[in-house]
Design an enzyme around this catalytic site. Sequence first.
Site, mmCIF file in Angstrom:
data_model
loop_
_atom_site.group_PDB
_atom_site.id
_atom_site.type_symbol
_atom_site.label_atom_id
_atom_site.label_comp_id
_atom_site.label_asym_id
_atom_site.label_seq_id
_atom_site.Cartn_x
_atom_site.Cartn_y
_atom_site.Cartn_z
ATOM 1 N N ASP A 49 0.072 -11.393 3.727
ATOM 2 C CA ASP A 49 0.020 -9.943 3.553
ATOM 3 C C ASP A 49 -1.070 -9.506 2.577
ATOM 4 O O ASP A 49 -1.592 -10.321 1.820
ATOM 5 C CB ASP A 49 1.359 -9.455 2.977
ATOM 6 C CG ASP A 49 2.369 -9.198 4.066
ATOM 7 O OD1 ASP A 49 1.978 -9.196 5.238
ATOM 8 O OD2 ASP A 49 3.550 -9.004 3.724
ATOM 9 N N LYS A 71 -3.032 -4.377 5.829
ATOM 10 C CA LYS A 71 -3.892 -3.251 6.174
ATOM 11 C C LYS A 71 -5.330 -3.639 5.847
ATOM 12 O O LYS A 71 -5.585 -4.282 4.839
ATOM 13 C CB LYS A 71 -3.488 -2.072 5.283
ATOM 14 C CG LYS A 71 -3.721 -0.735 5.915
ATOM 15 C CD LYS A 71 -3.249 0.350 4.985
ATOM 16 C CE LYS A 71 -1.900 0.867 5.392
ATOM 17 N NZ LYS A 71 -1.486 2.056 4.665
ATOM 18 N N MET A 186 6.092 1.145 -5.674
ATOM 19 C CA MET A 186 5.507 2.147 -4.770
ATOM 20 C C MET A 186 5.794 3.581 -5.236
ATOM 21 O O MET A 186 6.114 4.443 -4.417
ATOM 22 C CB MET A 186 6.033 1.930 -3.339
ATOM 23 C CG MET A 186 5.599 0.600 -2.766
ATOM 24 S SD MET A 186 6.369 0.204 -1.192
ATOM 25 C CE MET A 186 7.889 -0.568 -1.701
#
Length: 276
Positions: A49, A71, A186
């Site tokens: 990741d 991403k 987050m």
Amino acid sequence: MSDFSIPDFDFPTLEKGWVWLAGAGPGDPGLLSLHALNGLRQADIIVYDALVDTRILSFAKPDAEIIYAGKRGGKPSPKQQDISLKLVELAQAGKRVLRLKGGDPFVFGRGGEEALALVDAGIPFRIIPGITAGVGGLAYAGIPSTHRGINQAVTFLTGHDQNGVAPDQLDWDALAKGSPVIVMYMAMKHLELIAQKLMNGGRNPSEPVAIICDATLETQRILEVTLGTCASEAEASEMKPPAIVVLGEVVNLRSQLNWIDQVSQNRMTEATEEPV
Ligand code: SAH
């Protein structure tokens, strides 16, 4: 066969058709567990990741296939479902698969979802815990998650739910009243709203907050602020995620326990000292 050994302990073999779901820790490669390292050295395929420090991948076998599942370049990340299916497919093809995730796979890491997909498909797996950013990151900032006399409980929360908004299902008043230390993952995007919810629930605006970016890495940055001003100060500082936000009196211990600056100062002194 695993070639990894210490007296009186056999490290497991990563068999063909198995998936090991491992945590890589928050960043510093030295925080990897021996089980994760053992997996890295045996895997045919490593699926990792965005938050995994890529230096860790140099432990892989030279012919291991390394697949990035995060991403990249502003493109959307692969769908969780696609990653789970990929793991199933690779295992069914008889590969030894290491799925490497940042921190701990079962802490805000969707490791449970991936493991459930393996269960559904009848794929055998092992879970290797990792040091989560909310504990390891605090330690590298000189902030204990718990400290006798300060807090007997600690809460981990995410500032982001599946829909990308500050979680509504949380009882913010109860958290504000019941949890002396709150460690937030987050949370940067909705920090203003979160801080407001906690103050509405009774938390004092002058309570200390630390924001730890790139925790455990050479680029680690820490901002010590207060609940009342944390959102505006975070914005002004231009600190970027990944970041952990911690609220509570334990943050004050950092003034005495900030070991990392001492370590880097020592390194700098060593590097600049003239040989005698
Ligand atoms: N499974 C991971 C968490 C993944 S969610 C774990 O156990 O640590 C991603 C969030 O984790 C980031 O938005 C940030 O809040 C936190 N995080 C992960 N690595 C971090 C790091 N090195 N420094 C600061 N925060 C980090």
